[in-house]
Design a protein around this motif. Sequence first.
Motif, PDB file in Angstrom:
ATOM      1  N   MET A   1       0.842  -1.182   0.000  1.00  0.00           N
ATOM      2  CA  MET A   1       0.000   0.000   0.000  1.00  0.00           C
ATOM      3  C   MET A   1       0.886   1.245   0.000  1.00  0.00           C
ATOM      4  N   ALA A   2       0.610   2.157  -0.888  1.00  0.00           N
ATOM      5  CA  ALA A   2       1.350   3.415  -0.940  1.00  0.00           C
ATOM      6  C   ALA A   2       0.822   4.361   0.136  1.00  0.00           C
ATOM      7  N   LEU A   3       1.723   4.868   0.938  1.00  0.00           N
ATOM      8  CA  LEU A   3       1.364   5.807   2.002  1.00  0.00           C
ATOM      9  C   LEU A   3       1.741   7.212   1.557  1.00  0.00           C
ATOM     10  N   ASP A   4       0.797   8.123   1.670  1.00  0.00           N
ATOM     11  CA  ASP A   4       1.102   9.503   1.315  1.00  0.00           C
ATOM     12  C   ASP A   4       1.490  10.291   2.572  1.00  0.00           C
ATOM     13  N   LYS A   5       1.722  11.573   2.367  1.00  0.00           N
ATOM     14  CA  LYS A   5       2.153  12.471   3.453  1.00  0.00           C
ATOM     15  C   LYS A   5       1.173  12.447   4.623  1.00  0.00           C
ATOM     16  N   PHE A   6      -0.125  12.450   4.331  1.00  0.00           N
ATOM     17  CA  PHE A   6      -1.129  12.449   5.405  1.00  0.00           C
ATOM     18  C   PHE A   6      -1.108  11.138   6.188  1.00  0.00           C
ATOM     19  N   ASP A   7      -0.990  10.023   5.482  1.00  0.00           N
ATOM     20  CA  ASP A   7      -0.915   8.719   6.153  1.00  0.00           C
ATOM     21  C   ASP A   7       0.279   8.675   7.103  1.00  0.00           C
ATOM     22  N   LEU A   8       1.421   9.150   6.623  1.00  0.00           N
ATOM     23  CA  LEU A   8       2.632   9.133   7.448  1.00  0.00           C
ATOM     24  C   LEU A   8       2.486  10.027   8.673  1.00  0.00           C
ATOM     25  N   GLU A   9       1.846  11.172   8.507  1.00  0.00           N
ATOM     26  CA  GLU A   9       1.626  12.068   9.646  1.00  0.00           C
ATOM     27  C   GLU A   9       0.662  11.441  10.651  1.00  0.00           C
ATOM     28  N   ILE A  10      -0.363  10.767  10.154  1.00  0.00           N
ATOM     29  CA  ILE A  10      -1.305  10.066  11.041  1.00  0.00           C
ATOM     30  C   ILE A  10      -0.564   8.989  11.824  1.00  0.00           C
ATOM     31  N   LEU A  11       0.251   8.209  11.144  1.00  0.00           N
ATOM     32  CA  LEU A  11       0.997   7.138  11.815  1.00  0.00           C
ATOM     33  C   LEU A  11       1.959   7.684  12.858  1.00  0.00           C
ATOM     34  N   GLU A  12       2.578   8.804  12.557  1.00  0.00           N
ATOM     35  CA  GLU A  12       3.499   9.417  13.516  1.00  0.00           C
ATOM     36  C   GLU A  12       2.758   9.785  14.805  1.00  0.00           C
ATOM     37  N   ILE A  13       1.582  10.335  14.672  1.00  0.00           N
ATOM     38  CA  ILE A  13       0.771  10.720  15.830  1.00  0.00           C
ATOM     39  C   ILE A  13       0.276   9.482  16.577  1.00  0.00           C
ATOM     40  N   LEU A  14      -0.258   8.515  15.846  1.00  0.00           N
ATOM     41  CA  LEU A  14      -0.818   7.317  16.489  1.00  0.00           C
ATOM     42  C   LEU A  14       0.241   6.494  17.220  1.00  0.00           C
ATOM     43  N   GLN A  15       1.470   6.489  16.694  1.00  0.00           N
ATOM     44  CA  GLN A  15       2.528   5.739  17.373  1.00  0.00           C
ATOM     45  C   GLN A  15       2.873   6.336  18.733  1.00  0.00           C
ATOM     46  N   LYS A  16       2.684   7.614  18.875  1.00  0.00           N
ATOM     47  CA  LYS A  16       2.953   8.258  20.171  1.00  0.00           C
ATOM     48  C   LYS A  16       1.776   8.070  21.131  1.00  0.00           C
ATOM     49  N   ASN A  17       0.547   8.110  20.584  1.00  0.00           N
ATOM     50  CA  ASN A  17      -0.645   7.935  21.409  1.00  0.00           C
ATOM     51  C   ASN A  17      -1.812   7.550  20.504  1.00  0.00           C
ATOM     52  N   ASN A  18      -2.149   6.258  20.492  1.00  0.00           N
ATOM     53  CA  ASN A  18      -3.217   5.816  19.589  1.00  0.00           C
ATOM     54  C   ASN A  18      -4.610   6.159  20.104  1.00  0.00           C
ATOM     55  N   LEU A  19      -4.686   6.873  21.209  1.00  0.00           N
ATOM     56  CA  LEU A  19      -5.977   7.351  21.707  1.00  0.00           C
ATOM     57  C   LEU A  19      -6.229   8.811  21.320  1.00  0.00           C
ATOM     58  N   THR A  20      -5.329   9.382  20.541  1.00  0.00           N
ATOM     59  CA  THR A  20      -5.522  10.767  20.087  1.00  0.00           C
ATOM     60  C   THR A  20      -6.813  10.836  19.278  1.00  0.00           C
ATOM     61  N   PRO A  21      -7.724  11.725  19.646  1.00  0.00           N
ATOM     62  CA  PRO A  21      -8.976  11.834  18.890  1.00  0.00           C
ATOM     63  C   PRO A  21      -8.720  12.179  17.417  1.00  0.00           C
ATOM     64  N   GLN A  22      -9.516  11.565  16.559  1.00  0.00           N
ATOM     65  CA  GLN A  22      -9.354  11.784  15.122  1.00  0.00           C
ATOM     66  C   GLN A  22      -9.556  13.250  14.757  1.00  0.00           C
ATOM     67  N   ARG A  23     -10.403  13.935  15.465  1.00  0.00           N
ATOM     68  CA  ARG A  23     -10.616  15.367  15.256  1.00  0.00           C
ATOM     69  C   ARG A  23      -9.312  16.128  15.498  1.00  0.00           C
ATOM     70  N   ASP A  24      -8.606  15.770  16.584  1.00  0.00           N
ATOM     71  CA  ASP A  24      -7.340  16.439  16.898  1.00  0.00           C
ATOM     72  C   ASP A  24      -6.274  16.120  15.840  1.00  0.00           C
ATOM     73  N   ILE A  25      -6.246  14.880  15.391  1.00  0.00           N
ATOM     74  CA  ILE A  25      -5.295  14.504  14.337  1.00  0.00           C
ATOM     75  C   ILE A  25      -5.577  15.333  13.088  1.00  0.00           C
ATOM     76  N   GLY A  26      -6.847  15.388  12.715  1.00  0.00           N
ATOM     77  CA  GLY A  26      -7.241  16.163  11.540  1.00  0.00           C
ATOM     78  C   GLY A  26      -6.842  17.616  11.642  1.00  0.00           C
ATOM     79  N   ASP A  27      -7.064  18.214  12.812  1.00  0.00           N
ATOM     80  CA  ASP A  27      -6.692  19.621  13.018  1.00  0.00           C
ATOM     81  C   ASP A  27      -5.185  19.823  12.849  1.00  0.00           C
TER      82      ASP A  27
END
Length: 155
Positions: free
Chosen positions: A1-27
Motif C-alpha cells: 500500500m502506498a502511504l502519502d504524506k497524510f498517512d505518514l503524519e497520522i501514523l506518527e501521531i498514532l505511534q505516540k498515542n493511539n488514543l488521540t482523537p481523530q478530530r485532533d489529528i485532523g486539526d
Amino acid sequence: MALDKFDLEILEILQKNNLTPQRDIGDRIGLSAAAVQRRIKRMRETGVITADVSVVDQSELGHPLTIFVEVELKDEQLKLIDEAKQLFSSIAEVQQCYYVTGDVDFILVLALPTMSDYEKLTRKLFFGNPNVKKFKTFVSMQSVKTTFEIPIIKK
C-alpha cells in the motif's frame, strides 16, 4: 500500500498515542476527522496498522525480569524451524521472537517474575527440546530505551 504524506503524519501521531482523537489529528495535519477515520480504517484493513495496544510497565504486572536468549538449533530443516517458531510463539512469557541470520537461529525476549521461573521455562523450551543445540542467556540490568515507534521517513 502506498502511504502519502497524510498517512505518514497520522501514523506518527498514532505511534505516540493511539488514543488521540481523530478530530485532533485532523486539526494537526489539515484533514477532516472523517478523512482521518477513513485513512486509519484503510491502514488497519491493509495491515499497515497491525494492532492497537496499551504499553504497560511489566514490573507493575509482576514480571520485572527481562531476559534475552539466543537459541541455536541442531537441525535447520524447514519443518523443525517452523516447529520452533510455533513453540516460541505459543509461550506467553516470550514477548518477542526473532528468526535471525548469523551464529544463532532465534533471539527471544522474555518477561518473567523470577529467575526460578526462568529456570522452569528453560526446561520446557530448551532442555526438553531435542532440536535445541544450545542457548545463551542475557539478563537485563536496566531498560535504557524501549519503544515500538517506527521512525517515519517523510517523502
